[in-house]
Design a protein around this motif. Structure first.
Motif, short mmCIF file in Angstrom:
data_model
loop_
_atom_site.label_atom_id
_atom_site.label_comp_id
_atom_site.label_asym_id
_atom_site.label_seq_id
_atom_site.Cartn_x
_atom_site.Cartn_y
_atom_site.Cartn_z
N GLU A 45 -26.13 30.62 -30.67
CA GLU A 45 -25.60 30.82 -31.90
C GLU A 45 -26.22 32.12 -32.42
O GLU A 45 -27.47 32.15 -32.44
CB GLU A 45 -25.94 29.88 -33.06
N GLU A 110 -17.60 32.85 -27.69
CA GLU A 110 -16.91 32.29 -29.30
C GLU A 110 -16.23 30.91 -28.66
O GLU A 110 -14.99 31.02 -29.22
CB GLU A 110 -15.93 33.37 -29.61
N ASN A 112 -15.92 28.15 -30.22
CA ASN A 112 -15.35 27.47 -31.12
C ASN A 112 -14.01 28.21 -31.66
O ASN A 112 -13.62 27.60 -32.65
CB ASN A 112 -16.34 27.49 -32.48
N ARG A 113 -13.44 29.03 -30.87
CA ARG A 113 -12.26 29.51 -31.27
C ARG A 113 -11.31 28.82 -30.23
O ARG A 113 -9.91 29.22 -30.64
CB ARG A 113 -12.14 31.16 -30.88
N GLN A 119 -11.18 22.64 -24.84
CA GLN A 119 -12.55 22.00 -25.11
C GLN A 119 -12.61 20.79 -24.29
O GLN A 119 -13.59 20.61 -23.57
CB GLN A 119 -12.75 21.71 -26.72
N GLN A 150 -21.15 31.28 -30.21
CA GLN A 150 -20.43 31.04 -31.38
C GLN A 150 -21.08 31.83 -32.25
O GLN A 150 -22.26 32.15 -32.65
CB GLN A 150 -20.48 29.68 -31.84
N HIS A 155 -15.64 31.61 -39.92
CA HIS A 155 -14.84 30.18 -39.79
C HIS A 155 -13.29 30.30 -39.82
O HIS A 155 -12.75 29.31 -39.32
CB HIS A 155 -15.28 29.27 -41.01
N THR A 158 -11.20 29.26 -36.19
CA THR A 158 -12.18 28.53 -35.52
C THR A 158 -11.87 27.06 -35.41
O THR A 158 -11.48 26.53 -36.38
CB THR A 158 -13.63 28.62 -35.85
N TYR A 159 -12.44 26.31 -34.46
CA TYR A 159 -12.17 24.87 -34.54
C TYR A 159 -13.62 24.28 -34.38
O TYR A 159 -14.44 24.68 -33.64
CB TYR A 159 -11.56 24.59 -33.07
N PRO A 160 -13.91 23.20 -35.30
CA PRO A 160 -15.05 22.53 -34.97
C PRO A 160 -15.24 21.86 -33.54
O PRO A 160 -14.20 21.48 -32.99
CB PRO A 160 -15.23 21.58 -36.00
N LEU A 161 -16.57 22.01 -32.86
CA LEU A 161 -16.64 21.54 -31.60
C LEU A 161 -16.84 20.23 -31.72
O LEU A 161 -17.57 19.51 -32.55
CB LEU A 161 -17.78 22.22 -31.01
N VAL A 166 -20.58 18.82 -28.07
CA VAL A 166 -21.99 19.68 -28.61
C VAL A 166 -23.06 18.71 -28.19
O VAL A 166 -24.05 19.43 -27.32
CB VAL A 166 -21.85 19.37 -30.19
#
Length: 326
Positions: A45, A110, A112-113, A119, A150, A155, A158-161, A166
């Motif tokens: 990050e 990136e 989280n996109r 995923q 990321q 934000h 983006t999509y939360p992992l 994680v």
């Protein structure tokens, strides 16, 4: 069989080669090597422009590994990552066209996109070292190492992992700005229309497996094992240690503590850190040095912590300062 000194010398050559391109990033580089030495994956990050992509590409060149970079976007499909079946009209048969994930070092830029289906496909690859395309399951090349990045400030789009994904990352590495002296060196080296970014391959992928066996042989004293268990237990709400040691009670600040997978990851990472430091045994400093990177993405703050603007890193700093060291 190579000695610890020979392993350290080999890793030193990799560090030196990376330093030809990456300025002032010794801590970052060492954590990448910890991931590589343990067979884990790393989540990186940092704001744009801190050489995260350059670090991944340079590391791949240094260890002579196949490298692929995938730019994750909201319209990315699983087939764009893992591959797909292709129909051949002349023969009436299907064949598999492998995607960019069939590599040894994958940069998931990136991450989280990407949407949930992508995923999920990456999660199988990270955990099982294999992917499923249609009816066929194929193993990925060895070693298989994912470096995912990321951006902490964007934000939108983006999509939360998922928590499960994680948790599959051995480390979450935070990359910060260089200091002024290092940035001056970066200017001198990189402020050119054709900056020099070539490095020599000083290690083979096969050597990685030898180094991983050396990590397994690093000695871990029983007191260090108990220290690791104390760290993990202190992150869990309802931890019985906290009832007797109020200074270690993190319960009000945490909704979710570290799992047994975190215990295993912390032991492996501490062993790799010891090897990087030229030792065949772990000392408490190894655990304290790498623990924040192992744990920061595995802890979930409570509503109370967020209201008080508490951060995971501040909690971990408090834990490591207050917990007795063997």
């Amino acid at each position: 069989m190579a000695t610890t000194g020979q392993h350290t010398e080999a890793l030193g050559r990799v560090r030196d080669e990376l330093a030809r391109v990456l300025v002032g990033q010794r801590s970052f580089v060492d954590r990448l090597l910890v991931g590589l030495l343990t067979g884990g994956h790393v989540l990186i990050e940092g704001v744009p422009g801190l050489a995260k992509t350059l670090a991944a590409r340079t590391l791949a060149s240094t260890i002579d590994a196949r490298f692929q970079r995938v730019q994750f976007t909201p319209d990315l499909l699983p087939a764009d990552l893992i591959g797909t079946e292709v129909y051949h009209p002349k023969t009436g048969e299907f064949s598999i066209r492998e995607g960019p994930i069939f590599t040894q070092l994958l940069l998931a830029d990136e991450i989280n996109r990407a949407p949930a289906k992508v995923q999920s496909a990456l999660l199988e690859a990270m955990q099982e070292r294999q992917v499923t395309i249609g009816p066929e399951t194929r193993s990925l090349p060895k070693p298989f190492f994912v470096m995912a990045t990321q951006n902490p400030i964007e934000h939108e789009g983006t999509y939360p992992l998922p928590e499960a994904q994680v948790d599959r990352f051995l480390l979450k590495i935070l990359v910060d700005y260089p200091d002024r002296a290092d940035e001056r060196i970066i200017l001198d080296r990189m402020a050119s229309t054709a900056p020099e970014t070539n490095v020599d391959a000083v290690m083979s992928p096969e050597t990685i497996f030898e180094l991983r066996r050396a990590v397994d042989e690093v000695h871990l004293d029983e007191k260090i094992r108990e220290y690791v268990l104390d760290i993990i237990a202190t992150t869990r709400p309802g931890n019985p240690r906290a009832e007797n040691e109020s200074s270690l009670d993190l319960g009000p600040w945490l909704e979710l503590g570290a799992s047994p997978r975190a215990s295993v990851a912390l032991v492996l990472a501490a062993k790799a850190w010891a090897l990087l430091d030229g030792r065949d045994y772990v000392v408490p400093h190894d655990v304290k040095e790498i623990a924040p990177d192992v744990l920061r993405h595995r802890l979930l703050l409570s509503f109370e912590a967020e209201a008080e603007e508490m951060t995971v890193d501040r909690l971990l700093q408090r834990l490591l300062e207050d917990l007795p060291v063997p």
